[in-house]
Design an enzyme around this catalytic site. Structure first.
Site, PDB file in Angstrom:
ATOM      1  N   SER A 126       4.358   2.537  -2.367  1.00 15.95           N
ATOM      2  CA  SER A 126       4.005   1.852  -1.123  1.00 15.95           C
ATOM      3  C   SER A 126       2.866   0.866  -1.352  1.00 15.95           C
ATOM      4  CB  SER A 126       3.551   2.917  -0.121  1.00 15.95           C
ATOM      5  OG  SER A 126       2.894   2.317   0.962  1.00 15.95           O
TER       6      SER A 126
ATOM      7  N   ARG B 266      -7.517   1.603  14.173  1.00 12.46           N
ATOM      8  CA  ARG B 266      -7.154   2.948  13.717  1.00 12.46           C
ATOM      9  C   ARG B 266      -7.729   3.122  12.325  1.00 12.46           C
ATOM     10  NH1 ARG B 266      -0.699   3.265  13.701  1.00 12.46           N
ATOM     11  NH2 ARG B 266      -1.157   1.580  12.282  1.00 12.46           N
TER      12      ARG B 266
ATOM     13  N   GLY C  52      13.759  13.930  11.437  1.00 14.48           N
ATOM     14  CA  GLY C  52      14.656  13.414  12.476  1.00 14.48           C
ATOM     15  C   GLY C  52      15.848  12.685  11.908  1.00 14.48           C
TER      16      GLY C  52
ATOM     17  N   ARG D 250       0.990  -7.998   8.240  1.00 18.52           N
ATOM     18  CA  ARG D 250       1.839  -7.213   7.349  1.00 18.52           C
ATOM     19  C   ARG D 250       3.051  -8.027   6.902  1.00 18.52           C
ATOM     20  NH1 ARG D 250      -2.062  -4.779   7.343  1.00 18.52           N
ATOM     21  NH2 ARG D 250      -2.478  -2.587   7.793  1.00 18.52           N
TER      22      ARG D 250
ATOM     23  N   LYS E  85       0.624   8.452  -3.154  1.00 16.44           N
ATOM     24  CA  LYS E  85       1.563   7.587  -3.882  1.00 16.44           C
ATOM     25  C   LYS E  85       0.925   7.101  -5.199  1.00 16.44           C
ATOM     26  CE  LYS E  85       4.936   7.597  -0.910  1.00 16.44           C
ATOM     27  NZ  LYS E  85       6.292   8.036  -1.222  1.00 16.44           N
TER      28      LYS E  85
ATOM     29  N   TYR F 167      -2.308   9.206   2.402  1.00 14.60           N
ATOM     30  CA  TYR F 167      -0.906   8.828   2.141  1.00 14.60           C
ATOM     31  C   TYR F 167      -0.844   7.888   0.925  1.00 14.60           C
ATOM     32  CZ  TYR F 167       3.417   6.161   2.545  1.00 14.60           C
ATOM     33  OH  TYR F 167       4.603   5.522   2.258  1.00 14.60           O
TER      34      TYR F 167
ATOM     35  N   ASP G 221      14.791  22.018   0.925  1.00 15.40           N
ATOM     36  CA  ASP G 221      13.447  21.460   0.741  1.00 15.40           C
ATOM     37  C   ASP G 221      13.141  21.352  -0.752  1.00 15.40           C
ATOM     38  OD1 ASP G 221      10.443  21.353   0.566  1.00 15.40           O
ATOM     39  OD2 ASP G 221      10.687  21.451   2.737  1.00 15.40           O
TER      40      ASP G 221
END
Ligand code: NAD
Length: 324
Positions: free
Chosen positions: A118, A283, A39, A222, A146, A142, A52
């Site tokens: 991250s 979650r 986006g 966080r 990393k 995820y 890509d």
């Protein structure tokens, strides 16, 4: 002396676009590779290649043509919940395509690499604020993707195959204070954006994912770091790398945490709007607390954050969202 050239993968995205703007305004030549999968959109702060990273041969051609001095690698998929449902997508893009990029760099002889890592590499830690020396125990694919790249970079730097800085960002938030750039995610999963969208009436309610965490108010804590401060850390990391060729791994966060409930209260205060909040279930993949020990980045890069106030972060995001 010719201007330094910096190539940003993912330079159309949230962190990449803000970094491009700072680099461009500081007089660097900026080249951007992006497939616009998330986006993100074009901005005036660099020369774009829409491609890509999996197209390794084409990437080699671009690197040969542009000969960048440094590569900043932002491009990745970033949604934790999606990585749990579709891990291969994450390993393929975040690890596989990073290997292709590094292979292209080797082919062309580019050695300086700045990697968007991250706080998700840490997982659930005993200690908060978290120092870089903490054991890496990611609890979702995820974060694992990393950590895998970090491991590869460490081994390659030891063998003098490249020089790198990995910046472990905590929760990047906020937007360009000039109101020109901001988070452009197709699926905004980040708390501050979702809360502001609820305040704007674009979401019917805001769901809190878990109120039974071992934190003072039961919600996750966080370390929210303004995107302009993260972007500026890249400029410092690049200068450091070019001067010292010392590879390093640095946390990029403020060292102060806010709970989900504290963020919601601040969003209501900044926007002066009420919205419906639902207390939902946890979650999978969310550690209870992630707060950076940032002494190393401050000492090594002399990083001096300018926007380390939750209200400022929310105000800048609100300004952006009202416009879009
Ligand atoms: N936003 C955060 O809070 C945060 C926290 C820690 C780490 N990070 C890391 O920072 C980096 C940037 O994150 P962001 O928030 O700007 O995300 P983003 O989705 O806005 O930006 C990623 C960009 O990469 C591009 N991209 C993805 N895969 C690509 C591919 N195969 N080829 C070419 N382009 C590709 C996307 O189109 C997008 O423009 C990511 O590596 C992310 O893991 C972000």
């Amino acid at each position: 002396m010719s201007k330094l050239k910096v190539l940003l993968t993912g330079g159309a995205g949230f962190v990449g676009s803000h970094t491009a703007k700072i680099l461009f305004r500081s007089g660097y030549k900026v080249i951007i590779i992006d497939n616009f999968s998330s986006g993100a959109s074009k901005h005036p702060y660099g020369k774009f290649y829409k491609i890509d990273l999996k197209e390794e041969k084409e990437i080699i051609k671009i690197l040969k043509k542009e000969k960048p001095d440094v590569i900043m690698h932002f491009a990745a998929f970033i949604i934790v919940s999606e990585s749990i449902e579709n891990p291969f997508k994450y390993y393929e893009n975040n690890v596989g395509n990073t290997i292709k990029l590094i292979s292209a760099m080797k082919e062309v002889g580019i050695k300086n690499f700045i990697f968007s890592s991250s706080a998700a590499v840490y997982g659930i830690t005993e200690k908060n604020p978290i120092p870089e020396t903490a054991e890496l125990r990611p609890i979702n694919p995820y974060g694992e993707s990393k950590a895998m790249v970090e491991k590869m970079l460490k081994d390659m730097a030891q063998a003098k195959e490249l020089n790198y800085i990995a910046l472990r960002y905590f929760n990047v938030a906020g937007a360009d204070p000039e109101g020109e750039l901001g988070p452009s995610y197709l699926q905004p999963t980040h708390l501050i954006i979702r809360a502001l969208k609820a305040a704007k009436g674009e979401l019917p309610y805001l769901e809190i994912y878990g109120t039974d965490y071992p934190t003072p108010d039961g919600t996750c804590i966080r370390d929210y770091v303004h995107v302009m401060d993260v972007a500026y850390a890249h400029v410092l990391a690049m200068k450091y790398l070019l001067q010292n060729t010392n590879s390093n791994v640095l946390n990029c966060g403020y060292g102060k945490g806010f709970s989900v409930k504290e963020v919601i209260e601040t969003v209501k205060k900044v926007t002066q709007r009420e919205f419906k909040v639902i207390e939902g279930k946890r979650r999978p993949g969310d550690p209870p607390v992630l707060v950076a020990d940032n002494r190393k980045i401050k000492q090594i890069l002399k990083w001096k954050p300018k926007y380390n106030f939750l209200e400022t972060i929310i105000q800048h995001t609100w300004q952006w969202l009202k416009k879009t």
